[in-house]
Design a protein around this motif. Structure first.
Motif, PDB file in Angstrom:
ATOM      1  N   UNK A 162       0.837  -1.206   0.000  1.00 38.25           N
ATOM      2  CA  UNK A 162       0.000   0.000   0.000  1.00 38.25           C
ATOM      3  C   UNK A 162       0.875   1.261   0.000  1.00 38.25           C
ATOM      4  N   UNK A 163       1.657   1.380  -1.067  1.00 39.91           N
ATOM      5  CA  UNK A 163       2.504   2.549  -1.249  1.00 39.91           C
ATOM      6  C   UNK A 163       2.507   2.914  -2.731  1.00 39.91           C
ATOM      7  N   UNK A 164       3.043   4.086  -3.050  1.00 40.25           N
ATOM      8  CA  UNK A 164       3.004   4.585  -4.419  1.00 40.25           C
ATOM      9  C   UNK A 164       4.361   5.117  -4.837  1.00 40.25           C
ATOM     10  N   UNK A 165       4.580   5.136  -6.151  1.00 36.39           N
ATOM     11  CA  UNK A 165       5.741   5.800  -6.739  1.00 36.39           C
ATOM     12  C   UNK A 165       5.231   7.061  -7.426  1.00 36.39           C
ATOM     13  N   UNK A 166       5.539   8.209  -6.866  1.00 38.82           N
ATOM     14  CA  UNK A 166       5.101   9.470  -7.458  1.00 38.82           C
ATOM     15  C   UNK A 166       6.076   9.829  -8.578  1.00 38.82           C
ATOM     16  N   UNK A 167       5.599   9.737  -9.812  1.00 42.70           N
ATOM     17  CA  UNK A 167       6.461   9.916 -10.974  1.00 42.70           C
ATOM     18  C   UNK A 167       6.583  11.382 -11.366  1.00 42.70           C
ATOM     19  N   UNK A 168       5.453  12.087 -11.415  1.00 42.79           N
ATOM     20  CA  UNK A 168       5.496  13.487 -11.838  1.00 42.79           C
ATOM     21  C   UNK A 168       4.394  14.268 -11.135  1.00 42.79           C
ATOM     22  N   UNK A 169       4.632  15.563 -11.014  1.00 42.30           N
ATOM     23  CA  UNK A 169       3.652  16.467 -10.408  1.00 42.30           C
ATOM     24  C   UNK A 169       3.706  17.794 -11.151  1.00 42.30           C
ATOM     25  N   UNK A 170       2.545  18.243 -11.622  1.00 41.63           N
ATOM     26  CA  UNK A 170       2.442  19.569 -12.224  1.00 41.63           C
ATOM     27  C   UNK A 170       1.463  20.357 -11.367  1.00 41.63           C
ATOM     28  N   UNK A 171       1.914  21.447 -10.774  1.00 40.85           N
ATOM     29  CA  UNK A 171       1.134  22.188  -9.786  1.00 40.85           C
ATOM     30  C   UNK A 171       1.041  23.647 -10.200  1.00 40.85           C
ATOM     31  N   UNK A 172      -0.175  24.204 -10.163  1.00 40.83           N
ATOM     32  CA  UNK A 172      -0.404  25.638 -10.320  1.00 40.83           C
ATOM     33  C   UNK A 172      -1.104  26.126  -9.059  1.00 40.83           C
ATOM     34  N   UNK A 173      -0.629  27.212  -8.483  1.00 41.29           N
ATOM     35  CA  UNK A 173      -1.191  27.686  -7.217  1.00 41.29           C
ATOM     36  C   UNK A 173      -1.199  29.204  -7.176  1.00 41.29           C
ATOM     37  N   UNK A 174      -2.308  29.772  -6.719  1.00 38.96           N
ATOM     38  CA  UNK A 174      -2.388  31.223  -6.601  1.00 38.96           C
ATOM     39  C   UNK A 174      -3.636  31.659  -5.849  1.00 38.96           C
ATOM     40  N   UNK A 175      -3.678  32.921  -5.506  1.00 42.90           N
ATOM     41  CA  UNK A 175      -2.786  33.996  -5.965  1.00 42.90           C
ATOM     42  C   UNK A 175      -1.467  34.054  -5.204  1.00 42.90           C
ATOM     43  N   UNK A 176      -0.367  34.180  -5.951  1.00 41.56           N
ATOM     44  CA  UNK A 176       0.966  34.340  -5.396  1.00 41.56           C
ATOM     45  C   UNK A 176       1.726  35.384  -6.218  1.00 41.56           C
ATOM     46  N   UNK A 177       2.705  35.910  -5.591  1.00 37.37           N
ATOM     47  CA  UNK A 177       3.601  36.835  -6.296  1.00 37.37           C
ATOM     48  C   UNK A 177       4.578  35.999  -7.124  1.00 37.37           C
ATOM     49  N   UNK A 178       4.773  36.389  -8.366  1.00 38.18           N
ATOM     50  CA  UNK A 178       5.681  35.635  -9.226  1.00 38.18           C
ATOM     51  C   UNK A 178       7.116  35.648  -8.718  1.00 38.18           C
ATOM     52  N   UNK A 179       7.454  36.669  -7.923  1.00 33.43           N
ATOM     53  CA  UNK A 179       8.813  36.737  -7.402  1.00 33.43           C
ATOM     54  C   UNK A 179       9.023  35.797  -6.223  1.00 33.43           C
ATOM     55  N   UNK A 180       7.957  35.266  -5.682  1.00 35.91           N
ATOM     56  CA  UNK A 180       8.073  34.363  -4.530  1.00 35.91           C
ATOM     57  C   UNK A 180       8.479  32.969  -5.005  1.00 35.91           C
ATOM     58  N   UNK A 181       9.288  32.316  -4.226  1.00 39.13           N
ATOM     59  CA  UNK A 181       9.707  30.949  -4.538  1.00 39.13           C
ATOM     60  C   UNK A 181       8.765  29.987  -3.818  1.00 39.13           C
ATOM     61  N   UNK A 182       7.920  29.246  -4.549  1.00 38.89           N
ATOM     62  CA  UNK A 182       6.952  28.357  -3.890  1.00 38.89           C
ATOM     63  C   UNK A 182       7.501  26.978  -3.550  1.00 38.89           C
TER      64      UNK A 182
END
Length: 382
Positions: free
Chosen positions: A308-328
């Protein structure tokens, strides 16, 4: 003439000679004088004579046959020795058979393939207008998330069918593990606050744990070690979750990518009500909405399904509102209620839109103005 068995000098005085007289006084003590004792013949029999014609209690038997020799003096192995030698012979035969089977039909060695490391992309979405504030319930009601389900109820499983190499039960197991991963990595209050990582860590393949641990302790935006690629986490110095009733909507799908690997793709939008980390929790209008769109690919082999475990292969994440200069990479830093945009990304992205999320050309995007409630193009979860 003396009768054999009588004392040589006759019967002593005081003792009757007849049988009747002897029986009449049967309780009288019998006394043998010295002449009687000297005349008695003593004979000691040898051991062979004492045995007489009695047979030996245990007959010696041959180790290889059911019969045996009845010669008493012949020294042959006993029954215990015979059984011991037979046991040794059987063990030797079994060992020889095992060696022969191993050489003629060697076992297939276990797979030595390593799990691929996670590849993640985290894109902040800058607000195009001032961020509205208010109470969480009112903010949800006026957003596309008004029809979303709350928490884990918004993560629904698709119709299940077996694949060529995976049974219905194995497919259900993979989907349920993927759902558990989403719940722990996107909805657990301690994980969101950055106070815990174990609920997510225990669901990962052991080959990915070193990468995960480094992402938690030394996050970076190198595409491999962003903590927000693995989970949703808010910078505790910027914002905290104001309402634990997170709104969720999305889909899960699965496919067999090889004879021993099943892949599950998740695509979900999570909408959080957040407030300033230093503000009062009782503030009626201090909250704002923060939206995270997560598309994950998880793979499962038979060992993963059993554990009961997983292999996380890829993640594409969009999150906001945030400042583009901030490192998420280390944690999301929401632009809070009342604040406006400071930078503008290259393209608008709508985290509420259905279908495959639009990839931005750069490392920042623009949070598209949300559609009013009731006109949202995204269908609510069934």
């Amino acid at each position: 003439m003396a009768v054999p068995g009588d004392p040589p000098d006759g019967t002593p005085e005081g003792i009757g000679g007849g049988d009747e007289e002897f029986r009449s006084d049967e309780y009288r003590s019998v006394v043998f004088d010295e002449d009687f004792v000297r005349a008695a013949r003593l004979q000691e029999f040898s051991a062979q004579e004492r045995m007489g014609d009695h047979a030996r209690a245990v007959r010696s038997r041959s180790i290889w046959s059911g019969g045996g020799s009845s010669r008493p003096r012949t020294s042959t192995p006993g029954r215990g020795a015979r059984q011991g030698m037979l046991l040794v012979l059987l063990i030797a035969v079994a060992f020889a058979a095992a060696v022969y089977m191993g050489l003629s039909n060697p076992a297939v060695p276990p797979s030595t393939g390593r799990t691929d490391p996670l590849s993640s992309t985290v894109v902040p979405l800058a607000p195009s207008t001032a961020v509205p504030g208010g109470r969480p319930v009112d903010l949800y009601a006026k957003s596309p998330a008004a029809e979303y389900r709350v928490g884990a109820a918004g993560i629904t499983l698709p119709a299940v069918r077996r694949t060529h190499h995976f049974t219905d039960g194995q497919v259900v197991t993979a989907l349920s593990i993927a759902k558990d991963y989403l719940v722990q990595s996107s909805l657990d209050p301690d994980v969101l606050a950055g106070a815990a990582t174990r609920p997510v860590r225990v669901l990962l393949d052991p080959d990915q744990l070193a990468q995960f641990d480094r992402s938690m302790t030394s996050p970076s935006g190198d595409g491999r070690h962003a903590s927000t690629g693995w989970l949703v986490r808010f910078d505790p110095g910027t914002a905290v979750v104001a309402d634990t009733r997170v709104r969720v909507n999305g889909t899960l799908s699965f496919e067999e990518v090889s004879a021993d690997v099943l892949e599950v793709t998740t695509d979900h939008t999570f909408v959080y009500a957040v407030r300033p980390a230093t503000g009062s929790p009782a503030a009626a209008d201090g909250a704002s909405l923060f939206t995270v769109r997560r598309e994950l690919r998880l793979r499962f082999d038979l060992e993963d399904l059993a554990a009961r475990r997983a292999e996380l292969v890829s993640a594409y994440v969009m999150a906001g509102p945030q400042d583009c200069s901030a490192d998420p990479a280390g944690g999301f830093r929401p632009v809070l209620a009342g604040a406006g945009p400071t930078t503008v990304g290259p393209a608008a992205s709508d985290p509420y839109a259905s279908g495959t999320p639009r990839r931005t050309a750069g490392l920042c995007g623009v949070l598209a103005p949300p559609t009013a409630a009731g006109t949202d193009p995204v269908s609510p979860a069934p």
